[in-house]
Design a protein around this motif. Structure first.
Motif, PDB file in Angstrom:
ATOM      1  N   TYR A   1       1.564  57.104  59.940  1.00 59.15           N
ATOM      2  CA  TYR A   1       0.146  56.750  60.040  1.00 59.15           C
ATOM      3  C   TYR A   1      -0.738  57.858  59.466  1.00 59.15           C
ATOM      4  O   TYR A   1      -1.745  57.589  58.809  1.00 59.15           O
ATOM      5  CB  TYR A   1      -0.212  56.478  61.494  1.00 59.15           C
ATOM      6  N   LEU A   2      -0.345  59.115  59.679  1.00 57.25           N
ATOM      7  CA  LEU A   2      -1.133  60.253  59.209  1.00 57.25           C
ATOM      8  C   LEU A   2      -0.844  60.614  57.750  1.00 57.25           C
ATOM      9  O   LEU A   2      -1.473  61.518  57.204  1.00 57.25           O
ATOM     10  CB  LEU A   2      -0.866  61.472  60.094  1.00 57.25           C
ATOM     11  N   GLY A   3       0.113  59.932  57.109  1.00 55.28           N
ATOM     12  CA  GLY A   3       0.403  60.197  55.708  1.00 55.28           C
ATOM     13  C   GLY A   3       1.493  61.219  55.472  1.00 55.28           C
ATOM     14  O   GLY A   3       1.691  61.653  54.335  1.00 55.28           O
ATOM     15  N   HIS A   4       2.231  61.617  56.517  1.00 52.31           N
ATOM     16  CA  HIS A   4       3.336  62.575  56.366  1.00 52.31           C
ATOM     17  C   HIS A   4       4.639  61.797  56.179  1.00 52.31           C
ATOM     18  O   HIS A   4       5.408  61.614  57.130  1.00 52.31           O
ATOM     19  CB  HIS A   4       3.419  63.498  57.585  1.00 52.31           C
ATOM     20  N   HIS A   5       4.890  61.334  54.970  1.00 49.20           N
ATOM     21  CA  HIS A   5       6.038  60.479  54.701  1.00 49.20           C
ATOM     22  C   HIS A   5       7.247  61.305  54.269  1.00 49.20           C
ATOM     23  O   HIS A   5       7.103  62.438  53.785  1.00 49.20           O
ATOM     24  CB  HIS A   5       5.678  59.461  53.619  1.00 49.20           C
ATOM     25  N   PRO A   6       8.464  60.748  54.389  1.00 50.88           N
ATOM     26  CA  PRO A   6       9.684  61.498  54.053  1.00 50.88           C
ATOM     27  C   PRO A   6       9.733  62.002  52.622  1.00 50.88           C
ATOM     28  O   PRO A   6      10.402  63.001  52.342  1.00 50.88           O
ATOM     29  CB  PRO A   6      10.798  60.475  54.312  1.00 50.88           C
ATOM     30  N   VAL A   7       9.040  61.345  51.682  1.00 51.14           N
ATOM     31  CA  VAL A   7       9.089  61.790  50.289  1.00 51.14           C
ATOM     32  C   VAL A   7       8.563  63.221  50.152  1.00 51.14           C
ATOM     33  O   VAL A   7       8.972  63.953  49.234  1.00 51.14           O
ATOM     34  CB  VAL A   7       8.290  60.823  49.393  1.00 51.14           C
ATOM     35  N   LEU A   8       7.702  63.637  51.063  1.00 52.21           N
ATOM     36  CA  LEU A   8       7.151  64.999  50.999  1.00 52.21           C
ATOM     37  C   LEU A   8       8.160  66.055  51.430  1.00 52.21           C
ATOM     38  O   LEU A   8       7.980  67.236  51.141  1.00 52.21           O
ATOM     39  CB  LEU A   8       5.904  65.092  51.889  1.00 52.21           C
ATOM     40  N   GLU A   9       9.209  65.628  52.137  1.00 48.81           N
ATOM     41  CA  GLU A   9      10.191  66.581  52.662  1.00 48.81           C
ATOM     42  C   GLU A   9      11.472  66.627  51.846  1.00 48.81           C
ATOM     43  O   GLU A   9      12.403  67.344  52.209  1.00 48.81           O
ATOM     44  CB  GLU A   9      10.539  66.214  54.113  1.00 48.81           C
TER      45      GLU A   9
ATOM     46  N   VAL B   1       3.046  47.678  64.061  1.00 44.97           N
ATOM     47  CA  VAL B   1       2.637  46.846  62.932  1.00 44.97           C
ATOM     48  C   VAL B   1       3.551  47.042  61.726  1.00 44.97           C
ATOM     49  O   VAL B   1       3.921  46.079  61.053  1.00 44.97           O
ATOM     50  CB  VAL B   1       1.171  47.154  62.554  1.00 44.97           C
ATOM     51  N   PHE B   2       3.946  48.295  61.447  1.00 40.06           N
ATOM     52  CA  PHE B   2       4.698  48.556  60.211  1.00 40.06           C
ATOM     53  C   PHE B   2       6.153  48.926  60.466  1.00 40.06           C
ATOM     54  O   PHE B   2       6.831  49.424  59.561  1.00 40.06           O
ATOM     55  CB  PHE B   2       4.010  49.662  59.396  1.00 40.06           C
ATOM     56  N   ASP B   3       6.658  48.664  61.664  1.00 41.15           N
ATOM     57  CA  ASP B   3       8.066  48.987  61.946  1.00 41.15           C
ATOM     58  C   ASP B   3       9.028  48.248  61.020  1.00 41.15           C
ATOM     59  O   ASP B   3      10.080  48.777  60.659  1.00 41.15           O
ATOM     60  CB  ASP B   3       8.400  48.655  63.405  1.00 41.15           C
ATOM     61  N   GLY B   4       8.680  47.025  60.639  1.00 41.25           N
ATOM     62  CA  GLY B   4       9.568  46.253  59.770  1.00 41.25           C
ATOM     63  C   GLY B   4       9.415  46.558  58.295  1.00 41.25           C
ATOM     64  O   GLY B   4      10.114  45.943  57.473  1.00 41.25           O
ATOM     65  N   CYS B   5       8.527  47.504  57.962  1.00 38.83           N
ATOM     66  CA  CYS B   5       8.241  47.796  56.548  1.00 38.83           C
ATOM     67  C   CYS B   5       8.652  49.207  56.136  1.00 38.83           C
ATOM     68  O   CYS B   5       8.316  49.636  55.028  1.00 38.83           O
ATOM     69  CB  CYS B   5       6.745  47.624  56.265  1.00 38.83           C
ATOM     70  N   ILE B   6       9.325  49.935  56.996  1.00 39.88           N
ATOM     71  CA  ILE B   6       9.591  51.356  56.742  1.00 39.88           C
ATOM     72  C   ILE B   6      10.350  51.568  55.430  1.00 39.88           C
ATOM     73  O   ILE B   6       9.968  52.411  54.604  1.00 39.88           O
ATOM     74  CB  ILE B   6      10.363  51.983  57.910  1.00 39.88           C
ATOM     75  N   THR B   7      11.418  50.814  55.206  1.00 38.28           N
ATOM     76  CA  THR B   7      12.210  51.009  53.976  1.00 38.28           C
ATOM     77  C   THR B   7      11.395  50.651  52.740  1.00 38.28           C
ATOM     78  O   THR B   7      11.524  51.305  51.696  1.00 38.28           O
ATOM     79  CB  THR B   7      13.489  50.165  54.034  1.00 38.28           C
ATOM     80  N   LEU B   8      10.565  49.626  52.840  1.00 36.81           N
ATOM     81  CA  LEU B   8       9.726  49.246  51.700  1.00 36.81           C
ATOM     82  C   LEU B   8       8.694  50.323  51.402  1.00 36.81           C
ATOM     83  O   LEU B   8       8.413  50.627  50.236  1.00 36.81           O
ATOM     84  CB  LEU B   8       9.026  47.917  51.996  1.00 36.81           C
ATOM     85  N   ILE B   9       8.129  50.912  52.443  1.00 42.80           N
ATOM     86  CA  ILE B   9       7.133  51.971  52.261  1.00 42.80           C
ATOM     87  C   ILE B   9       7.777  53.196  51.617  1.00 42.80           C
ATOM     88  O   ILE B   9       7.207  53.815  50.708  1.00 42.80           O
ATOM     89  CB  ILE B   9       6.488  52.326  53.612  1.00 42.80           C
ATOM     90  N   ASN B  10       8.971  53.560  52.074  1.00 42.82           N
ATOM     91  CA  ASN B  10       9.675  54.707  51.487  1.00 42.82           C
ATOM     92  C   ASN B  10       9.975  54.478  50.007  1.00 42.82           C
ATOM     93  O   ASN B  10       9.823  55.383  49.181  1.00 42.82           O
ATOM     94  CB  ASN B  10      10.984  54.962  52.248  1.00 42.82           C
TER      95      ASN B  10
ATOM     96  N   LEU C   1      -0.058  53.198  53.240  1.00 41.42           N
ATOM     97  CA  LEU C   1      -0.245  51.831  53.685  1.00 41.42           C
ATOM     98  C   LEU C   1      -0.132  51.663  55.196  1.00 41.42           C
ATOM     99  O   LEU C   1      -0.772  50.773  55.756  1.00 41.42           O
ATOM    100  CB  LEU C   1       0.742  50.905  52.970  1.00 41.42           C
ATOM    101  N   PRO C   2       0.696  52.460  55.906  1.00 34.24           N
ATOM    102  CA  PRO C   2       0.725  52.311  57.371  1.00 34.24           C
ATOM    103  C   PRO C   2      -0.657  52.463  58.005  1.00 34.24           C
ATOM    104  O   PRO C   2      -1.015  51.682  58.892  1.00 34.24           O
ATOM    105  CB  PRO C   2       1.682  53.422  57.818  1.00 34.24           C
ATOM    106  N   LYS C   3      -1.427  53.439  57.562  1.00 46.28           N
ATOM    107  CA  LYS C   3      -2.783  53.595  58.111  1.00 46.28           C
ATOM    108  C   LYS C   3      -3.649  52.401  57.737  1.00 46.28           C
ATOM    109  O   LYS C   3      -4.425  51.905  58.567  1.00 46.28           O
ATOM    110  CB  LYS C   3      -3.413  54.887  57.587  1.00 46.28           C
ATOM    111  N   TYR C   4      -3.527  51.927  56.521  1.00 47.94           N
ATOM    112  CA  TYR C   4      -4.312  50.766  56.091  1.00 47.94           C
ATOM    113  C   TYR C   4      -3.954  49.548  56.935  1.00 47.94           C
ATOM    114  O   TYR C   4      -4.848  48.805  57.387  1.00 47.94           O
ATOM    115  CB  TYR C   4      -4.056  50.484  54.611  1.00 47.94           C
ATOM    116  N   LEU C   5      -2.653  49.333  57.167  1.00 47.52           N
ATOM    117  CA  LEU C   5      -2.219  48.172  57.946  1.00 47.52           C
ATOM    118  C   LEU C   5      -2.731  48.256  59.383  1.00 47.52           C
ATOM    119  O   LEU C   5      -3.248  47.273  59.931  1.00 47.52           O
ATOM    120  CB  LEU C   5      -0.693  48.081  57.930  1.00 47.52           C
TER     121      LEU C   5
END
Length: 455
Positions: free
Chosen positions: A42-50, A216-225, A66-70
């Protein structure tokens, strides 16, 4: 532990110190990582940054939050317009509205709704302040949890709030709240001295959108990554073409007299040079790799589309969505989100009714004789959609005479409290009738308005 990540314990049994610590450890080790991960998204700290840094080439890390937007879009749709909570009796309803306003209850309910969208659930906690006034606040599931009994009804057995101090031993400290009393604890040691519970109910309520306790976005995690990865790779490719090497093969350049080297900085100027004695077969160009722009764009568009479809939330910035504003088409595009919000509303109404049962139980909001009024509460949630005021007014006018005034006024999104509006309308009507009677020639002298007084 149930399948929906809820804690279960035998009915009419208080938690032992060891069982309490096991629940806390399970919440910390199994559930809190999920809550922390969702908040990071939600805060924008996604795995791609790590991800580990690349040794060569461009290494862009782009995050599409997108999680914050959703969450913000869906929560604004569900609770952006304050829900109308009311009682039939005017005096009782006024006391209820006063308490809601004093406690900023609508704002707290909005935060509870947002936490439920992020974590899958949230808690409302009721307490008495220093002035013995009933107050309510919200609690994150990362440091609080509800324990239910093992009956088919799954009634609340205890509510646990805990924290860790700054000492090196990191011992959990907090309070267990039962229906009759509460107990402080430090680690497995539970203070045997109880604090009486005035509410005679477990003073907390769990709010959730679905029985699975999914956000809201639990089912979208792989798509977001994958969307983050695809955009980052596309940025790398753009940077690659910006920094492409120029090659010059089979051509003799002028050399520096002192160094004997070509008069170019081959490294900083991104220049590949292979001289030859003759320039018959000389070549000049840029080193390039295959361009996969169309494939990347299709992937990005498809991922974005599926994220919104999986979350059941329309993309308000989509040109196809914004360009078609006809009423029926708009309703169909919003239908999945409206269905999801309707399910959430049913769960929230159930939790709200139980919450007010606790609030009314001590007699500080309503008299003791009215403590069962929680059963008579009316809840009306209005979806936050672009409103056509003229259509709403026409609908309310057409409904008049068919339904009650209160129901007709509830169709108007700009009226927060239909009961108060009815009272104002009746007061204005009484004042107008009084004024008309005073100005009437048939009125008694004592009823007539003195023109000098009016001046």
């Amino acid at each position: 532990m149930s399948s929906n990540r809820s804690f279960i314990y035998p009915k009419d049994t208080e938690l032992t110190g060891n069982d309490l610590i096991e629940f806390i450890n399970y919440n910390d080790s199994h559930l809190k990582p999920h809550y922390r991960t969702n908040m990071d998204y939600y805060l924008g700290h996604h795995p791609v940054l790590e991800q580990p840094a690349k040794q060569t080439g461009a290494d862009n890390r782009l995050v599409v939050n997108l999680p914050k937007y959703l969450v913000d879009t869906y929560n604004g749709f569900f609770s952006g317009i304050a829900p109308k909570i009311s009682l039939d009796d005017d005096k009782e309803n006024q006391k209820l509205q006063d308490w809601n306003n004093t406690n900023s209850f609508v704002d707290k309910l909005n935060e509870i709704s947002k936490q439920a969208d992020i974590y899958g659930k949230s808690y409302a906690f009721v307490y008495q302040d220093e002035d013995s006034q009933t107050r309510v606040t919200y609690c994150s599931p990362s440091h609080a949890f509800m324990v239910y009994d093992d009956t088919v009804n799954r009634e609340p057995l205890a509510f646990v709030r805990y924290h860790y101090d700054n000492s090196s031993d990191a011992t959990a400290k907090g309070t267990i709240y039962y229906a009759d009393a509460s107990y402080d604890f430090v680690g497995p040691a539970i203070n045997p001295e109880p604090t009486p519970n005035l509410y005679k109910l477990v003073p907390a309520v769990e709010f959730y959108e679905n029985e699975e306790r999914q956000g809201v976005f639990d089912g979208c995690i792989t798509l977001i990554n994958e969307l983050d990865r695809a955009l980052s790779q596309k940025a790398n490719q753009v940077e690659y073409f910006d920094n492409a090497y120029l090659y010059m093969l089979g051509i003799q350049l002028e050399k520096d007299r002192d160094t004997g080297q070509p008069m170019l900085d081959l490294k900083n100027d991104r220049f590949i040079y292979a001289p030859a004695d003759t320039a018959v077969n000389g070549k000049i160009g840029f080193v390039s790799k295959p361009d996969g722009d169309n494939m990347q764009e299709n992937l990005i568009n498809r991922l974005t589309e599926w994220i919104f479809q999986t979350a059941m939330i329309p993309n308000m910035n989509d040109q196809a969505f914004s360009g078609n504003s006809s009423g029926v088409a708009l309703q169909y595009k919003l239908l999945p989100m409206k269905n999801r919000a309707s399910n959430k509303e049913r769960k929230f109404v159930h939790s709200l009714r139980h919450l007010y049962q606790i609030i009314f139980s001590v007699g500080t909001v309503l008299p003791d004789s009215s403590k069962n009024k929680w059963q008579d509460l009316s809840f009306q949630f209005t979806r936050n959609m672009p409103a056509n005021i003229a259509d709403e007014v026409n609908s309310a006018v057409n409904a008049s005479g068919i339904v009650s005034k209160e129901t007709a006024l509830s169709l108007l999104s700009f009226i927060d409290d239909p009961k108060s509006e009815i009272n104002r309308m009746e007061k204005e009507k009484d004042e107008e009738m009084k004024r008309v009677s005073q100005l009437s020639p048939a009125a008694m002298d004592f009823q007539k308005v003195n023109s000098d007084d009016e001046k």
